[in-house]
Each structure stands twice: as C-alpha cells, then as structure tokens.
Write an enzyme that holds these catalytic residues in place. Structure first.
Site, PDB file in Angstrom:
ATOM      1  N   ASN A 105      -5.894 -22.123  80.439  1.00 32.17           N
ATOM      2  CA  ASN A 105      -4.679 -22.857  80.073  1.00 32.17           C
ATOM      3  C   ASN A 105      -4.080 -22.317  78.785  1.00 32.17           C
ATOM      4  OD1 ASN A 105      -5.385 -24.338  82.252  1.00 32.17           O
ATOM      5  ND2 ASN A 105      -6.147 -26.100  81.102  1.00 32.17           N
ATOM      6  N   HIS A 122      -5.728 -16.615  78.912  1.00 29.29           N
ATOM      7  CA  HIS A 122      -4.351 -16.267  79.284  1.00 29.29           C
ATOM      8  C   HIS A 122      -3.356 -16.477  78.147  1.00 29.29           C
ATOM      9  CE1 HIS A 122      -5.531 -16.913  83.808  1.00 29.29           C
ATOM     10  NE2 HIS A 122      -5.971 -15.766  83.318  1.00 29.29           N
ATOM     11  N   GLY A 190     -11.179 -28.080  87.229  1.00 29.26           N
ATOM     12  CA  GLY A 190      -9.729 -28.130  87.452  1.00 29.26           C
ATOM     13  C   GLY A 190      -9.057 -26.787  87.605  1.00 29.26           C
TER      14      GLY A 190
HETATM   15  C1  BJW Z   1      -7.624 -31.376  89.263  1.00 32.25           C
HETATM   16  C2  BJW Z   1      -6.894 -32.436  88.780  1.00 32.25           C
HETATM   17  C3  BJW Z   1      -7.611 -33.412  88.100  1.00 32.25           C
HETATM   18  C4  BJW Z   1      -5.504 -31.158  89.727  1.00 32.25           C
HETATM   19  N1  BJW Z   1      -8.932 -33.276  87.939  1.00 32.25           N
HETATM   20  N2  BJW Z   1      -8.931 -31.264  89.126  1.00 32.25           N
HETATM   21  C5  BJW Z   1      -8.861  -9.014  92.241  1.00 32.25           C
HETATM   22  C6  BJW Z   1      -8.593  -9.429  93.521  1.00 32.25           C
HETATM   23  C7  BJW Z   1      -7.309  -9.847  93.889  1.00 32.25           C
HETATM   24  C8  BJW Z   1      -6.260  -9.858  92.973  1.00 32.25           C
HETATM   25  C9  BJW Z   1      -6.532  -9.457  91.692  1.00 32.25           C
HETATM   26  C10 BJW Z   1      -7.803  -9.031  91.335  1.00 32.25           C
HETATM   27  N3  BJW Z   1      -7.787  -8.694  90.005  1.00 32.25           N
HETATM   28  C11 BJW Z   1      -6.538  -8.916  89.539  1.00 32.25           C
HETATM   29  C12 BJW Z   1      -5.748  -9.355  90.536  1.00 32.25           C
HETATM   30  C13 BJW Z   1      -4.295  -9.705  90.424  1.00 32.25           C
HETATM   31  C14 BJW Z   1      -4.037 -11.058  89.801  1.00 32.25           C
HETATM   32  C15 BJW Z   1      -4.614 -12.151  90.705  1.00 32.25           C
HETATM   33  O1  BJW Z   1      -5.615 -12.762  90.444  1.00 32.25           O
HETATM   34  N4  BJW Z   1      -3.924 -12.456  91.781  1.00 32.25           N
HETATM   35  C16 BJW Z   1      -4.376 -13.477  92.722  1.00 32.25           C
HETATM   36  C17 BJW Z   1      -3.310 -14.579  92.811  1.00 32.25           C
HETATM   37  C18 BJW Z   1      -4.689 -12.844  94.031  1.00 32.25           C
HETATM   38  N5  BJW Z   1      -4.614 -11.130  88.462  1.00 32.25           N
HETATM   39  C19 BJW Z   1      -4.009 -10.599  87.407  1.00 32.25           C
HETATM   40  O2  BJW Z   1      -2.945 -10.013  87.524  1.00 32.25           O
HETATM   41  C20 BJW Z   1      -4.668 -10.747  86.065  1.00 32.25           C
HETATM   42  N6  BJW Z   1      -4.730  -9.485  85.437  1.00 32.25           N
HETATM   43  C21 BJW Z   1      -5.715  -8.570  85.649  1.00 32.25           C
HETATM   44  O3  BJW Z   1      -6.703  -8.828  86.281  1.00 32.25           O
HETATM   45  O4  BJW Z   1      -5.495  -7.352  85.032  1.00 32.25           O
HETATM   46  C22 BJW Z   1      -6.158  -6.203  85.556  1.00 32.25           C
HETATM   47  C23 BJW Z   1      -5.339  -5.741  86.739  1.00 32.25           C
HETATM   48  C24 BJW Z   1      -3.990  -5.515  86.579  1.00 32.25           C
HETATM   49  C25 BJW Z   1      -3.238  -5.107  87.687  1.00 32.25           C
HETATM   50  C26 BJW Z   1      -3.838  -4.982  88.939  1.00 32.25           C
HETATM   51  C27 BJW Z   1      -5.207  -5.222  89.066  1.00 32.25           C
HETATM   52  C28 BJW Z   1      -5.957  -5.598  87.939  1.00 32.25           C
HETATM   53  C29 BJW Z   1      -3.838 -11.648  85.165  1.00 32.25           C
HETATM   54  C30 BJW Z   1      -3.762 -13.055  85.640  1.00 32.25           C
HETATM   55  C31 BJW Z   1      -2.850 -13.847  84.697  1.00 32.25           C
HETATM   56  C32 BJW Z   1      -2.560 -15.241  85.232  1.00 32.25           C
HETATM   57  N7  BJW Z   1      -1.473 -15.788  84.505  1.00 32.25           N
HETATM   58  C33 BJW Z   1      -1.073 -17.171  84.745  1.00 32.25           C
HETATM   59  C34 BJW Z   1       0.167 -17.491  83.888  1.00 32.25           C
HETATM   60  C35 BJW Z   1      -0.196 -17.672  82.416  1.00 32.25           C
HETATM   61  C36 BJW Z   1       0.983 -17.958  81.586  1.00 32.25           C
HETATM   62  C37 BJW Z   1       1.649 -19.278  81.922  1.00 32.25           C
HETATM   63  O5  BJW Z   1       1.017 -20.328  82.076  1.00 32.25           O
HETATM   64  O6  BJW Z   1       2.867 -19.249  82.007  1.00 32.25           O
HETATM   65  O7  BJW Z   1      -2.143 -18.047  84.434  1.00 32.25           O
HETATM   66  S1  BJW Z   1      -0.756 -17.531  86.485  1.00 32.25           S
HETATM   67  C38 BJW Z   1      -1.451 -19.142  86.457  1.00 32.25           C
HETATM   68  O8  BJW Z   1      -2.643 -19.194  87.284  1.00 32.25           O
HETATM   69  C39 BJW Z   1      -1.932 -19.352  85.009  1.00 32.25           C
HETATM   70  C40 BJW Z   1      -3.219 -20.083  85.225  1.00 32.25           C
HETATM   71  O9  BJW Z   1      -4.039 -19.970  84.076  1.00 32.25           O
HETATM   72  C41 BJW Z   1      -3.791 -19.408  86.439  1.00 32.25           C
HETATM   73  C42 BJW Z   1      -4.827 -20.213  87.154  1.00 32.25           C
HETATM   74  O10 BJW Z   1      -4.306 -21.382  87.677  1.00 32.25           O
HETATM   75  P1  BJW Z   1      -5.203 -22.700  87.677  1.00 32.25           P
HETATM   76  O11 BJW Z   1      -5.499 -23.087  86.288  1.00 32.25           O
HETATM   77  O12 BJW Z   1      -6.351 -22.528  88.577  1.00 32.25           O
HETATM   78  O13 BJW Z   1      -4.151 -23.801  88.232  1.00 32.25           O
HETATM   79  P2  BJW Z   1      -3.804 -24.202  89.754  1.00 32.25           P
HETATM   80  O14 BJW Z   1      -2.535 -24.971  89.729  1.00 32.25           O
HETATM   81  O15 BJW Z   1      -3.869 -23.044  90.650  1.00 32.25           O
HETATM   82  O16 BJW Z   1      -4.996 -25.177  90.183  1.00 32.25           O
HETATM   83  C43 BJW Z   1      -5.167 -26.464  89.620  1.00 32.25           C
HETATM   84  C44 BJW Z   1      -6.450 -27.039  90.211  1.00 32.25           C
HETATM   85  O17 BJW Z   1      -6.707 -28.263  89.562  1.00 32.25           O
HETATM   86  C45 BJW Z   1      -6.349 -27.345  91.715  1.00 32.25           C
HETATM   87  O18 BJW Z   1      -7.519 -26.824  92.343  1.00 32.25           O
HETATM   88  C46 BJW Z   1      -6.346 -28.880  91.791  1.00 32.25           C
HETATM   89  O19 BJW Z   1      -7.039 -29.381  92.924  1.00 32.25           O
HETATM   90  C47 BJW Z   1      -7.081 -29.232  90.525  1.00 32.25           C
HETATM   91  N8  BJW Z   1      -6.700 -30.520  89.932  1.00 32.25           N
HETATM   92  N9  BJW Z   1      -5.558 -32.243  89.132  1.00 32.25           N
HETATM   93  C48 BJW Z   1      -9.552 -32.173  88.516  1.00 32.25           C
HETATM   94  N10 BJW Z   1      -6.979 -34.494  87.591  1.00 32.25           N
END
Ligand code: BJW
Ligand code: ZN
Length: 246
Positions: A105, A122, A190
């Site tokens: 976050n 992040h 989460g």
């Molecule tokens: C509750 C609840 C309650 C609700 N109680 N629970 C390997 C394989 C495949 C792809 C890749 C890989 N390596 C890299 C990639 C590409 C990419 C990636 O992962 N893509 C996938 C989508 C496939 N990753 C990257 O690009 C990363 N960079 C990297 O690895 O560099 C090297 C590289 C570069 C180029 C190519 C290859 C490698 C960087 C990732 C950066 C993510 N950035 C963001 C934005 C940050 C800025 C901003 O906020 O504006 O980060 S995206 C967004 O997603 C944000 C979050 O931190 C992140 C994760 O989301 P999160 O926190 O999980 O939220 P949600 O909404 O998805 O889930 C919420 C959960 O809570 C749900 O499950 C609900 O059920 C639950 N919930 N209420 C408990 N009360």
C-alpha cells in the site's frame, strides 16, 4: 463460526511459538478505513480502471489525467485514519522480538498507525520524484497543481510509486525478501495476490519452511498453497488473532 474460531486458535498458537514474524499487506487492510481497493467494483475512477492509470505509459500519454487521479486519491486519503487491523499490527510488533511489516500500500496508514519496521514495496503517495533530476521528496500539498514542477530544476514531478512494468527498488525488495527468508510465520493480509513480485513472497516463505496464514474476505490464487486461509474482515480477524498473544 466454530471453524474460524479453531483456525484463529491454531494461528494464535503458531504466533506464540514464533520469534520472527513477517506480515504482507495489501489494499484490503485499508478498505475498512475507507480506501478503495484496486480490483473490486470500487477500483474505478471516472470510468478508468485504477490499474490502467498506474502505468508509465498512461503518464507519458497524459500526465494531467494521471495527476488528476493521484490528486483525487490524495484528497480522499488525507483525512482517513488507521483501522483496528493496522492497530493490531502495532500490538504484534510490540510483542514479537523480530517483526517486519511489508506493505504494497502507498496510503501511509501503517506509518500513521505507528508501525516501525515497515517496508513500502510500491512507494508512498505523499512522496514525489522529479522526472528530470530524479530528486525524491515528501510533499503533502492537496491538491498539487495539475502538472507539478520540481523546486530544484523545474522538471515534471511524478508520484514516487511503482507502476506496472517498473522495477521495484532493489534495496527495498531485498529487505522484504530477507525478512521473509528468516521468518517463522508470515501473515498475508488483504491482498488479491495477483501482482508480482509481492505475491510470490508467500511462496518464498513456504519454501524456507515458514508457516503462512492468509486473512482475506475471499479465497485468492494462493489460498490452497498456504497453511491457513482465514476468510473475513482484517479489521475483525486480526485484532482477534493478536488478542490470543495477550
Ligand atoms: C479484504 C478486505 C477486508 C477487501 N479485509 N480483506 C511475473 C509473472 C507475471 C507478471 C509479472 C511477473 N513479474 C512482473 C510482472 C508484471 C507485473 C504484474 O505483477 N502483473 C500481474 C497483474 C500479472 N508486475 C510489475 O510490473 C511489477 N514490477 C516488476 O516486477 O518489475 C520487474 C519487471 C518489469 C517488467 C517486466 C517484468 C518484470 C510492479 C508492480 C507494481 C504494482 N503497482 C500498483 C500501483 C501502485 C501505485 C498506486 O497505488 O497507484 O500497486 S498496482 C496495484 O496492485 C497496487 C497494489 O499495491 C497492487 C496489489 O493490489 P492489492 O493490494 O492486492 O489490492 P487488490 O484490490 O487487488 O486486492 C484487495 C484484496 O483485499 C482482495 O483480495 C479482497 O478480497 C481483499 N479485501 N476488503 C480483508 N476488509
Ligand atoms: Zn528536478
């Protein structure tokens, strides 16, 4: 209800036996503070998916649009407060000899709650970075101008956060991996576990022999690989879990 009580008891026992604990949090931990998650139905802003705006391509195409989005989020976040889940992690940090909190976050709520050993994978929404001279600084102005400029060189500022396709800061990632490699138990709270490399940290923990416990409203792609998946609100379950150590 009985099943979750038994799972909480089991997780509580594991925590009691642990000297080194690591937690990984995602947007779900802040949902009960009023922060929208990314991939739920609330992950939309003016018809755009939040995850489509959090990219270097979106910023290169239309920096005003991306800054409008971050300004909206800065306005939304400024008055929000940590919830019982953030606070439970503070009590856990006080009780466990070696505790590391790794968050995806950018909302600053763990810091505001008082977490000390915090790794922000992040970035942080209150930090900005110059696209020309790369100077990083804290800036809490709300809202910032539509195209904010660097005080040192006049270059365009951008949010100091990690967008899709961008590398995580290697020093920060190394710190997170080191904590995971040495923990006895990991809590995964989460997060949808869809974004790499954060999601794989749970697998790193499992592979080195740690127990891994997930807390989420719903199952994730990793739930079945972990030791326990507790389904429910972090703000309810986490305080109940930490209570078991008190
Ligand atoms: C509750 C609840 C309650 C609700 N109680 N629970 C390997 C394989 C495949 C792809 C890749 C890989 N390596 C890299 C990639 C590409 C990419 C990636 O992962 N893509 C996938 C989508 C496939 N990753 C990257 O690009 C990363 N960079 C990297 O690895 O560099 C090297 C590289 C570069 C180029 C190519 C290859 C490698 C960087 C990732 C950066 C993510 N950035 C963001 C934005 C940050 C800025 C901003 O906020 O504006 O980060 S995206 C967004 O997603 C944000 C979050 O931190 C992140 C994760 O989301 P999160 O926190 O999980 O939220 P949600 O909404 O998805 O889930 C919420 C959960 O809570 C749900 O499950 C609900 O059920 C639950 N919930 N209420 C408990 N009360
Ligand atoms: Zn500059």
């Amino acid at each position: 209800m009985a099943a979750i009580a038994a799972d909480l008891q089991q997780a509580g026992l594991w925590l009691t036996e642990s000297k080194r604990v690591a937690a990984l949090t995602g947007a779900g931990i802040s949902a009960e503070s009023g922060v929208p998650t990314f991939r739920g139905k609330d992950g939309l802003w003016q018809g755009f998916k939040a995850t489509d705006l959090a990219t270097p391509q979106a910023f290169a195409r239309d920096p005003k649009l991306v800054w409008n989005f971050y300004n909206w989020r800065r306005e939304l976040l400024a008055p929000l407060q940590p919830n019982p889940a953030h606070k439970a992690l503070i009590r856990l940090e006080e009780k466990i000899p070696q505790f590391s909190l790794i968050t995806q976050n950018i909302d600053d709520l763990h810091r505001r709650a008082g977490s000390k050993n915090l790794v922000e994978l992040h970035g942080n929404i209150w930090m900005v970075r110059c696209t020309r001279c790369h100077l990083v600084s804290r800036n809490e102005e709300v809202p910032l101008p539509e195209l904010p400029a660097c005080e040192e060189c006049g270059g365009l500022l951008r949010p100091h956060v990690v967008w899709f396709g961008e590398q995580l800061d290697p020093t920060i990632l190394d710190k997170a991996v080191a904590a995971i490699r040495s923990c006895d138990i990991m809590l995964v709270i989460g997060t949808s576990a869809l974004v790499q490399p954060a999601a794989s940290l749970a697998i790193v923990a499992k592979e080195q022999g740690a127990r891994v416990v997930e807390i989420n409203l719903e199952p994730t792609p990793y739930s079945h690989k972990l030791d326990l998946a507790l389904q429910g609100k972090a703000g309810v379950l986490l305080p109940q879990l930490v209570e078991r150590l008190e």
